[in-house]
Design a protein around this motif. Structure first.
Motif, PDB file in Angstrom:
ATOM      1  N   VAL A 115       0.872  -1.117  -0.064  1.00  0.00           N
ATOM      2  CA  VAL A 115       0.091  -0.162  -0.208  1.00  0.00           C
ATOM      3  C   VAL A 115       0.804   1.396   0.031  1.00  0.00           C
ATOM      4  O   VAL A 115       0.647   2.276  -0.754  1.00  0.00           O
ATOM      5  CB  VAL A 115      -0.958  -0.166   1.147  1.00  0.00           C
ATOM      6  N   SER A 116       1.761   1.424   0.971  1.00  0.00           N
ATOM      7  CA  SER A 116       2.804   2.481   1.172  1.00  0.00           C
ATOM      8  C   SER A 116       3.926   1.885   1.718  1.00  0.00           C
ATOM      9  O   SER A 116       4.052   0.988   2.409  1.00  0.00           O
ATOM     10  CB  SER A 116       2.154   3.519   2.222  1.00  0.00           C
ATOM     11  N   PRO A 117       5.092   2.130   0.596  1.00  0.00           N
ATOM     12  CA  PRO A 117       5.270   3.235  -0.179  1.00  0.00           C
ATOM     13  C   PRO A 117       5.027   2.955  -1.559  1.00  0.00           C
ATOM     14  O   PRO A 117       5.192   3.497  -2.511  1.00  0.00           O
ATOM     15  CB  PRO A 117       6.476   3.521  -0.245  1.00  0.00           C
ATOM     16  N   LEU A 118       4.645   1.319  -2.029  1.00  0.00           N
ATOM     17  CA  LEU A 118       4.718   0.794  -3.281  1.00  0.00           C
ATOM     18  C   LEU A 118       3.754   1.357  -4.253  1.00  0.00           C
ATOM     19  O   LEU A 118       3.720   2.193  -5.169  1.00  0.00           O
ATOM     20  CB  LEU A 118       4.673  -0.463  -3.305  1.00  0.00           C
ATOM     21  N   ALA A 119       2.308   1.194  -3.539  1.00  0.00           N
ATOM     22  CA  ALA A 119       1.132   2.024  -4.448  1.00  0.00           C
ATOM     23  C   ALA A 119       1.052   3.228  -4.470  1.00  0.00           C
ATOM     24  O   ALA A 119       1.150   3.912  -5.385  1.00  0.00           O
ATOM     25  CB  ALA A 119      -0.241   1.045  -3.953  1.00  0.00           C
ATOM     26  N   VAL A 120       1.289   3.797  -3.231  1.00  0.00           N
ATOM     27  CA  VAL A 120       1.290   5.390  -3.103  1.00  0.00           C
ATOM     28  C   VAL A 120       2.636   5.801  -2.028  1.00  0.00           C
ATOM     29  O   VAL A 120       2.617   5.212  -0.868  1.00  0.00           O
ATOM     30  CB  VAL A 120      -0.024   5.707  -2.381  1.00  0.00           C
TER      31      VAL A 120
END
Length: 207
Positions: A115-120
């Protein structure tokens, strides 16, 4: 048909330069270094699924968001152009913009990095969102083309993530620097074009 194909290729290059799958593959390899192959696959799939859903929503709801906040298309193109140009400029310097960078993670395994930090904000950062809204701002078939092109890019990025170790080993540090600077140049040009179109539309300038 040719114009639609050219438009789709333009959108693909914009998204490709913004997401920079090669450089993000290196980031993914670093973030998931301690994970098993199955965990990496699950993390990559979840991150890119969330990314696709987020960008698709902004592409589809862009016009409603404009109406809700009283935003005009020229304003989006001007602000988005400046934002995209700034990210491209930072990449040209061989660094990552703070607007489009992964946050530093700690050792707490309770944090879901998909979710974070990859997607956003790594994959679906402000620049990617602005790009999606810019290219889908006309509505109709433009929305579908934008979403379809982004889906293809998500599939490509997913494959890169699955083979992250091999890709990073083959490309090397110098290769990553070259790719980053090349994508930065493309982004700077795209940002400048978005800015020019926004100014022309705002002041009703015919060229």
């Amino acid at each position: 048909m040719n114009s639609l194909l050219e438009h789709a290729l333009t959108i693909f290059m914009a998204f490709f330069a913004m997401m920079n799958p090669i450089a993000n593959t290196a980031a993914f390899a670093g973030l998931t270094g301690s994970m098993s192959k199955a965990q990496k696959k699950t993390t990559a799939l979840k991150a890119l699924t969330l990314t696709f859903i987020l960008i698709a929503l902004f592409a589809l709801l862009g016009q409603k968001i404009f109406n809700l906040f009283g935003i005009t298309f020229p304003a989006l193109r001007i602000a988005g152009g400046i934002l995209v140009f700034m990210i491209g400029f930072h990449m040209l310097q061989g660094s990552t913009s703070n607007l489009h960078a992964a946050a530093t993670t700690d050792s707490d395994n309770s944090n879901d990095i998909s979710v974070s930090p990859l997607a956003v904000p790594l994959l679906a950062g402000p620049g990617t969102i602005a790009t999606a809204m810019n290219y889908s701002s006309d509505g109709g078939i433009q929305d579908m083309i934008t979403i379809a092109v982004f889906f293809i890019l998500c599939v490509i990025t997913y494959i890169c993530f699955l083979f992250c170790n091999q890709i990073v080993e083959k490309v090397g540090k110098n290769g990553l620097n070259i790719v980053t600077r090349l994508m930065g140049l493309i982004l700077a040009i795209i940002g400048a074009q978005m800015l020019i179109e926004g100014v022309q539309a705002a002041f009703h300038i015919n060229v």
